[in-house]
Scaffold this active site. Structure first.
Site, PDB file in Angstrom:
ATOM      1  N   ARG A 152       0.763  -0.718  -0.262  1.00 28.73           N
ATOM      2  CA  ARG A 152      -0.017   0.037   0.018  1.00 28.73           C
ATOM      3  C   ARG A 152       0.909   1.431  -0.235  1.00 28.73           C
ATOM      4  NH1 ARG A 152      -3.358  -4.081  -0.720  1.00 28.73           N
ATOM      5  NH2 ARG A 152      -5.024  -4.082   0.563  1.00 28.73           N
ATOM      6  N   CYS A 194     -10.726  -0.204   3.069  1.00 29.61           N
ATOM      7  CA  CYS A 194     -10.189  -0.668   4.234  1.00 29.61           C
ATOM      8  C   CYS A 194      -9.652   0.987   5.006  1.00 29.61           C
ATOM      9  CB  CYS A 194      -8.962  -1.648   4.617  1.00 29.61           C
ATOM     10  SG  CYS A 194      -9.186  -3.421   4.603  1.00 29.61           S
TER      11      CYS A 194
END
Ligand code: EPU
Length: 302
Positions: free
Chosen positions: A177, A226
């Site tokens: 990420r 998320c």
């Protein structure tokens, strides 16, 4: 922010940039949260350096919007305008195992388009909402794969040098990420190299990932995926769940009952509510586990 100077409006038209005054960002984000500002829609990559020179010369602050799927935007009248790329037609062009994809292309549709032509590898990304450019910037991933593994070349606008540049895959670092792109780099296009795989086999992979996703994530609700990144060796969702915080809410911002790292907008949640919920949950996790959770969601609060 509102662009009203007729000289600027005329220059935008000359550059082929469409001005949409008074756009509600809540309509353009998956969380359904965000205030109002002018939106500039860009159809030609080549117009970007001149456009940004025009905005800077007139002291107009701006932000660059991808698909709005991993973004939390503040409420009210926004103090900056928003730029967004309009995808060309077609937005994916194949050349053997290489897919040349516009950054504004929809990620899921790109995966499907390639799959139908026997190009696989990205099965896990099928349910990840947003654009290819957004996925690229944050190195989106799921079910053991990440987009960065397939990147061979990226065309981007580098605000630091005010130029469009092409980087080779090895010049970019892709981590969990996270990428080495600068925060003000604007993704324009990417070349992916995808492994050959029969469509049927890719479909089976997609089916398995979709099933897992459906069973664990609140897909039908307004969310940004998320909220937090997973700390090394731990799961943010599991920790929040273990603290009994599923269903915990501030206003209409709620920790999902299905997956505790998804925070959902149950109706009229404000950015303020959502930010309070994020801060509160982060504090509780830190107190209980001694871990400081890092945001995965991008916050435009300035
Ligand atoms: N878990 C709980 N309670 C919860 C949520 C999870 O106990 O409320 C447990 C699960 O049972 C499982 C573990 O935590 O044992 C991990 O859960 P899950 O498999 O859902 O994975 P995750 O680490 O929470 C990550 C990505 C997701 C991605 C899935 C599948 C992050 C922050 N999240 O979730 O990506 O879809 O794996 O690969 O890396 C996103 O980035 O927005 C995202 C949704």
């Amino acid at each position: 922010m509102h662009i009203s100077d007729p000289r600027i409006v005329a220059s935008l038209a000359e550059l082929g940039v469409e001005l949409r005054p008074g756009t509600q960002l809540s309509q353009l984000t998956f969380l359904g949260i965000g205030g109002t500002t002018d939106l500039l829609r860009i159809t030609k990559h080549e117009s970007i350096p001149d456009l940004l020179n025009l905005l800077d010369a007139n002291h107009i602050p701006h932000k660059f919007l991808g698909g709005g799927s991993n973004l939390l935007v503040r409420d009210g009248e926004l103090p900056w305008i928003v730029l967004q790329l309009v995808p060309p037609e077609p937005d994916v062009v194949l050349e053997g195992n290489f897919a040349h994809v516009d950054a504004a292309a929809d990620l899921g549709r790109t995966v499907t388009f390639c799959a139908k032509r026997d190009l696989g590898g990205m099965e896990g990304l099928i349910g990840v909402p947003g654009t290819v450019g957004g996925a690229l910037r944050m190195n989106a991933g799921a079910y053991g794969m990440q987009i960065g593994s397939y990147v061979r070349e990226v065309k981007l606008y580098r605000a630091a040098i005010r130029k469009i540049e092409t980087l080779r895959g090895h010049q970019i670092s892709f981590e969990y990420r996270h990428t080495s792109f600068a925060p003000d780099d604007m993704m324009l296009a990417v070349t992916l190299e995808l492994p050959s795989k029969p469509y049927k086999q890719i479909l089976e992979g997609i089916r398995i990932c979709n099933e897992k996703r459906r069973s664990s994530q609140p897909l039908g609700q307004k969310s940004a995926g998320c909220i937090f990144k997973n700390p090394p060796g731990a799961s943010a969702g599991r920790m929040i769940d273990e603290l009994g915080l599923k269903g915990f809410s501030i206003g209409d911002a709620r920790v999902s009952n299905r997956h505790a790292n998804f925070f959902v907008n149950e109706g009229q949640a404000s950015a303020k509510d959502m930010l309070k919920l994020i801060a509160d949950v982060r504090e509780r996790v830190e107190r209980a586990y001694g871990m400081a959770l890092e945001n995965e969601v991008v916050v435009w609060n300035g």
